[in-house]
Design an enzyme around this catalytic site. Structure first.
Site, PDB file in Angstrom:
ATOM      1  N   ARG A  80      42.242  36.697  28.098  1.00 17.51           N
ATOM      2  CA  ARG A  80      43.210  35.647  28.407  1.00 17.51           C
ATOM      3  C   ARG A  80      44.318  35.608  27.348  1.00 17.51           C
ATOM      4  O   ARG A  80      45.481  35.390  27.667  1.00 17.51           O
ATOM      5  CB  ARG A  80      42.513  34.298  28.529  1.00 17.51           C
ATOM      6  CG  ARG A  80      43.429  33.237  29.121  1.00 17.51           C
ATOM      7  CD  ARG A  80      42.666  32.008  29.518  1.00 17.51           C
ATOM      8  NE  ARG A  80      42.101  31.354  28.361  1.00 17.51           N
ATOM      9  CZ  ARG A  80      41.224  30.333  28.417  1.00 17.51           C
ATOM     10  NH1 ARG A  80      40.822  29.875  29.593  1.00 17.51           N
ATOM     11  NH2 ARG A  80      40.760  29.795  27.323  1.00 17.51           N
ATOM     12  N   LYS A 183      48.030  30.383  28.078  1.00 22.45           N
ATOM     13  CA  LYS A 183      47.673  29.332  27.116  1.00 22.45           C
ATOM     14  C   LYS A 183      48.680  29.324  25.969  1.00 22.45           C
ATOM     15  O   LYS A 183      48.410  29.879  24.909  1.00 22.45           O
ATOM     16  CB  LYS A 183      46.245  29.576  26.625  1.00 22.45           C
ATOM     17  CG  LYS A 183      45.526  28.314  26.179  1.00 22.45           C
ATOM     18  CD  LYS A 183      44.044  28.591  25.999  1.00 22.45           C
ATOM     19  CE  LYS A 183      43.311  27.382  25.504  1.00 22.45           C
ATOM     20  NZ  LYS A 183      43.092  26.362  26.525  1.00 22.45           N
ATOM     21  N   GLU A 219      46.002  20.499  37.536  1.00 23.08           N
ATOM     22  CA  GLU A 219      44.886  20.347  36.589  1.00 23.08           C
ATOM     23  C   GLU A 219      45.102  19.142  35.700  1.00 23.08           C
ATOM     24  O   GLU A 219      46.093  18.428  35.821  1.00 23.08           O
ATOM     25  CB  GLU A 219      44.665  21.627  35.789  1.00 23.08           C
ATOM     26  CG  GLU A 219      45.815  22.013  34.886  1.00 23.08           C
ATOM     27  CD  GLU A 219      45.425  23.158  33.956  1.00 23.08           C
ATOM     28  OE1 GLU A 219      44.305  23.147  33.429  1.00 23.08           O
ATOM     29  OE2 GLU A 219      46.257  24.050  33.758  1.00 23.08           O
TER      30      GLU A 219
HETATM   31  C1  LIG Z   1      42.298  25.965  27.531  1.00 27.80           C
HETATM   32  C2  LIG Z   1      42.695  25.226  28.741  1.00 27.80           C
HETATM   33  C3  LIG Z   1      41.769  24.882  29.749  1.00 27.80           C
HETATM   34  C4  LIG Z   1      40.290  25.140  29.622  1.00 27.80           C
HETATM   35  O1  LIG Z   1      39.964  26.497  29.589  1.00 27.80           O
HETATM   36  P1  LIG Z   1      38.523  26.952  29.067  1.00 27.80           P
HETATM   37  O2  LIG Z   1      38.586  28.422  29.075  1.00 27.80           O
HETATM   38  O3  LIG Z   1      37.526  26.418  30.011  1.00 27.80           O
HETATM   39  O4  LIG Z   1      38.379  26.354  27.717  1.00 27.80           O
HETATM   40  C5  LIG Z   1      42.243  24.249  30.887  1.00 27.80           C
HETATM   41  N1  LIG Z   1      43.551  23.946  31.029  1.00 27.80           N
HETATM   42  C6  LIG Z   1      44.461  24.252  30.091  1.00 27.80           C
HETATM   43  C7  LIG Z   1      45.877  23.897  30.321  1.00 27.80           C
HETATM   44  C8  LIG Z   1      44.062  24.900  28.922  1.00 27.80           C
HETATM   45  O5  LIG Z   1      44.974  25.184  27.988  1.00 27.80           O
END
Ligand SMILES: *Cc1c(COP(=O)(O)O)cnc(C)c1O
Length: 337
Positions: A80, A183, A219
């Site tokens: 990722r 991210k 989300e």
């Molecule tokens: C990091 C993150 C998540 C959660 O991802 P995980 O891999 O489950 O920790 C969800 N939404 C956003 C916007 C994120 O930055």
């Protein structure tokens, strides 16, 4: 082991002994360096400061009842971060370097990995930034990758207790074809105002709608959304949400429990049909939702004062794998030694 109040740790920053760093210069990544400083020295024209060349990751290390330290799905975080790097034209960190850095930093800070049974864990924060100078809008030619850690308690102070979420149509955290699926810090900067307002109005987080039509669920700020309807686990499909590794794992565990899994667009009104709702991510793991208030329509969707039975079951299965209580049938866990 450190003498900390393990059971009352907050989800927040604290100092540990060491962090690890490496640098991309002249077309190659350097060897990993160990540092005991919390400071970094940066060029004032570094692209991370001006043009948002910054991506991060978040994962955790858990101490099992066998004393072993486990990290969860580390290769997925590596992939990722590579996808985030491609998304904003940064140099990708090879999986081997990413994995080595994390194993090394956890080992170096072993005394900060909380004891089994406290509900706490060691949060791991990998960070990749454009460190080379540019003043025209261009990607950097030098990058810095670092990983630091800190012991944390549960993300929400309430623990595994349902909390209230809110929908506001006047904010977006990411554009439909923007950077919502990677991210990067910019998405978080864009979410600060809405998040602050939600907290001030008594909610634990914002549930964002799709930015184009405001019709479908996206989300919850730093966590993905899921709903339970009958025997189905339902989670939004959207180009502007971050593919959560926790959500991916919960989908697999739901299948293992004989549930149906649906990844699709979820119209806002469908919130009325769910028996349970929750947010999921590394920090919060599973955070059950008590209610979702649609602030523009003045509608309150209510799911219950107590966590739903299925959310609870999925949560328990996941943490049991992470802490080594249940067998790791999907090979998600690696041991730090
Ligand atoms: C990091 C993150 C998540 C959660 O991802 P995980 O891999 O489950 O920790 C969800 N939404 C956003 C916007 C994120 O930055």
């Amino acid at each position: 082991m450190k003498n900390l109040d393990w059971k009352n740790l907050a989800f927040g920053y604290s100092d540990t002994n060491y962090n690890v760093r490496c640098y991309y210069r002249d077309g190659k990544w350097s060897e990993l360096e160990v540092s005991d400083s919390t400071q970094i020295t940066l060029h004032m024209a570094a692209t991370c400061l001006h043009y948002g060349q910054e991506a991060f990751e978040g994962l955790k290390a858990y101490r099992g009842n066998d004393g072993k330290i486990r990290v969860f799905r580390i290769e997925e975080n590596a992939k990722r971060m590579q996808s985030s790097a491609r998304g904003i034209l940064m140099q990708e960190v090879p999986t081997e370097i990413f994995v080595e850095a994390i194993h090394k930093v956890v080992k170096l800070n072993e005394e900060f990995v909380p004891p089994f049974g406290t509900g706490a864990s060691l949060y791991i924060r990998p960070l990749l930034i454009g460190s080379g100078p540019q003043i025209g809008v261009k990607p950097a030619n030098e990058f810095m990758f670092m990983v630091f850690v800190m012991p944390v308690g549960p993300y929400f102070k309430a623990g595994f207790k349902p909390t209230d979420y809110v929908i506001y149509r006047e904010y977006d955290r990411a554009a439909p074809l923007g950077t919502g699926n990677i991210k990067v810090g910019g998405n978080y900067a864009a979410s600060l105002n809405a998040g602050m307002r939600a907290h001030n109005e008594g909610f634990s987080a914002v549930l964002y709608l799709d930015a184009r039509e405001k019709k479908y669920l996206d989300e919850c700020g730093p966590a993905n959304f899921f709903g339970i309807k009958g025997n189905s686990y339902i989670t939004p499909k959207s180009k502007s949400i971050l593919p959560s590794i926790t959500n991916n794992s919960l989908r697999q565990l739901a299948l293992d429990l004989g549930m149906q899994v649906e990844e699709r667009q979820i119209p806002v009104e469908e919130l009325a049909e769910f028996n349970e709702a929750g947010a999921c991510g590394t920090a919060a793991v599973v955070s059950p939702i008590r209610s979702i208030y649609d602030a523009d329509k003045d509608i309150r969707y209510f799911y219950g004062e107590e966590p739903g039975a299925i959310s609870q079951k999925l949560y328990q299965k996941l943490i049991d794998i992470q802490y080594g209580v249940e067998p790791d049938l999907h090979h998600w866990v690696s041991i730090v030694d």
